[in-house]
Scaffold this active site. Structure first.
Site, mmCIF file in Angstrom:
data_model
loop_
_atom_site.group_PDB
_atom_site.id
_atom_site.type_symbol
_atom_site.label_atom_id
_atom_site.label_comp_id
_atom_site.label_asym_id
_atom_site.label_seq_id
_atom_site.Cartn_x
_atom_site.Cartn_y
_atom_site.Cartn_z
ATOM 1 N N GLU A 158 0.828 -1.363 -0.034
ATOM 2 C CA GLU A 158 0.014 0.044 0.139
ATOM 3 C C GLU A 158 0.792 1.068 -0.050
ATOM 4 O OE1 GLU A 158 -2.706 -0.333 3.190
ATOM 5 O OE2 GLU A 158 -3.546 -2.184 2.733
ATOM 6 N N SER A 160 7.425 -1.433 2.779
ATOM 7 C CA SER A 160 8.458 -2.276 3.467
ATOM 8 C C SER A 160 7.656 -2.847 4.656
ATOM 9 C CB SER A 160 9.778 -1.569 3.827
ATOM 10 O OG SER A 160 10.243 -1.201 2.707
ATOM 11 N N THR A 176 1.430 -4.919 -10.170
ATOM 12 C CA THR A 176 2.004 -5.275 -11.659
ATOM 13 C C THR A 176 0.903 -5.826 -12.360
ATOM 14 O OG1 THR A 176 4.127 -5.499 -10.761
ATOM 15 C CG2 THR A 176 3.778 -6.311 -12.905
ATOM 16 N N GLU A 223 9.400 -6.305 -4.947
ATOM 17 C CA GLU A 223 9.582 -7.480 -4.040
ATOM 18 C C GLU A 223 10.444 -7.227 -2.793
ATOM 19 O OE1 GLU A 223 9.069 -11.178 -5.239
ATOM 20 O OE2 GLU A 223 8.079 -10.815 -7.140
#
Length: 388
Positions: free
Chosen positions: A133, A138, A164, A371
């Site tokens: 969000e 992180s 994505t 990621e």
């Protein structure tokens, strides 16, 4: 020593090499010719999508019982690497298909797997992943997206950012807080959301530095009703499932980074052998040779680390969290360095859109960020080390 079976196993199998050859041919013929236009027009690489579906490289990780080819983790990485060598945006198709569906593979019921993996394997849809969000990147445990139980259903409200292939995918694994007063990290649940669910919409496309062929948008949930049978895994255990997913899929980002770097080296080598200054090809200059040697050395180290991590992913080794983080972190740092040096080797030409190096440099940057940023990867590695 070559006759020693212990040494013979430290090489890719003939099947893996055959996969590389097949993907490389598809990428050269059906993907690379469109890469510049896809970037320039910031459009989804439909030509690559169709080519990957036709060749069974679209979602190669899906097991055979659901209609997939059942490629192992290393084979899937090779597919992503070879596609990224031609076009990083296109490589996100198989990579994100694995990311989005991995929670279902790891935690879904057999009914859920059959329902969602079968059309994915058939190439009917891509499969996206909704964890981050705007204010919970992180720090994923601080997410604000909420799901409230309503009878047998759940009602979803909130947003997810940086998703994505959002808008292209029909299916989304979405993480939401289901117990706001529960213990942090143990109060999140995973759901499968479908594109046509009422109350589910998308934000505008993000305007990005690179990977412009892969649409990145917000997911917006406004009283989106999710049937109870679309819960993935246990209620409250979603964050653990999400992090376990990333242990496996970070390796694929390492593979993407290796592919981008390999493509950059390929183009740089071709250029320096043709470009002449002071009466000779610039490839004859020792300064250029040293740059090429360092680029290739670091790339090969990254590739080996990714392949080792992929093997650990396939086996489910307990040290996968360290190796997955290390592979993603190191390979993406190498990709950024190699593409930057490749631009340098082409000089002014490298800075123009007449050559693909500036695109590869822009594309490489995101591999250090998504990621899990490389700062977060170092935290993951350090924690694994300190745990012993």
């Amino acid at each position: 020593m070559s006759g020693n079976p212990d040494f013979d196993t430290y090489r890719l199998s003939e099947d893996h090499e055959a996969i590389r050859e097949a993907v490389r041919a598809v990428a050269a013929d059906k993907i690379a010719p469109w890469a510049a236009a896809v970037d320039e027009e910031a459009r989804y690489p439909q030509e690559a999508h169709d080519a990957l579906v036709a060749s069974d490289f679209f979602a190669p990780h899906v097991p055979e019982q659901y209609g997939g080819v059942g490629a192992d983790a290393l084979a899937t990485c090779i597919v992503i690497e070879e596609v990224a060598r031609a076009d990083a945006s296109a490589s996100l198709i198989p990579a994100v298909n694995k990311l989005g569906s991995m929670p279902v593979i790891l935690g879904g019921t057999e009914e859920l797997k059959t329902r969602y993996l079968t059309p994915l394997a058939a190439g009917e849809t891509t499969f996206s992943y909704g964890l981050s969000e705007r204010e919970a990147g992180s720090d994923t445990a601080s997410m604000k997206c909420r799901a409230v139980r309503d009878g047998d259903d759940w009602v979803l409200n909130g947003q997810k950012a940086w998703i994505t292939n959002a808008g292209v995918s029909r299916y989304y694994t979405v993480l939401a807080v289901t117990d706001p007063d529960g213990p942090r990290g143990n109060n999140v649940t995973a759901f499968v959301v479908e594109k046509d669910d009422p109350g589910f919409s998308f934000g505008e496309k993000e305007r990005k530095l690179g990977i412009k062929g892969s649409p990145t948008r917000e997911l917006i949930f406004e009283r989106t009703r999710i049937p109870g049978d679309r819960v993935v895994g246990e209620v409250g255990a979603g964050l653990k499932l999400a992090l376990a997913t990333l242990d496996h899929t970070r390796v694929t980002i390492g593979a993407q980074a290796v592919g981008i770097a390999q493509g950059a080296i390929d183009h740089a080598l071709s250029y320096v052998k043709e470009r002449r200054q002071f009466g000779t090809a610039i490839a004859e200059f020792q300064g250029v040779q040293f740059m090429l040697a360092d680029m290739a050395m670091e790339l090969e180290a990254a590739r080996q680390l990714v392949y080792v991590a992929a093997a650990k992913s396939e086996r489910g080794d307990p040290d996968l969290p360290f190796f997955g983080a290390a592979a993603k972190c190191y390979a993406s740092d190498v990709a950024m360095k190699v593409t930057t040096d490749a631009v340098q080797l082409l000089g002014g030409a490298g800075y123009t859109r007449d050559f693909p190096l500036e695109r590869m440099m822009r594309d490489a940057k995101i591999t250090q960020i998504y990621e899990g940023t490389n700062q977060v990867q170092r935290i993951v590695m350090a924690r694994q080390l300190l745990k012993g």
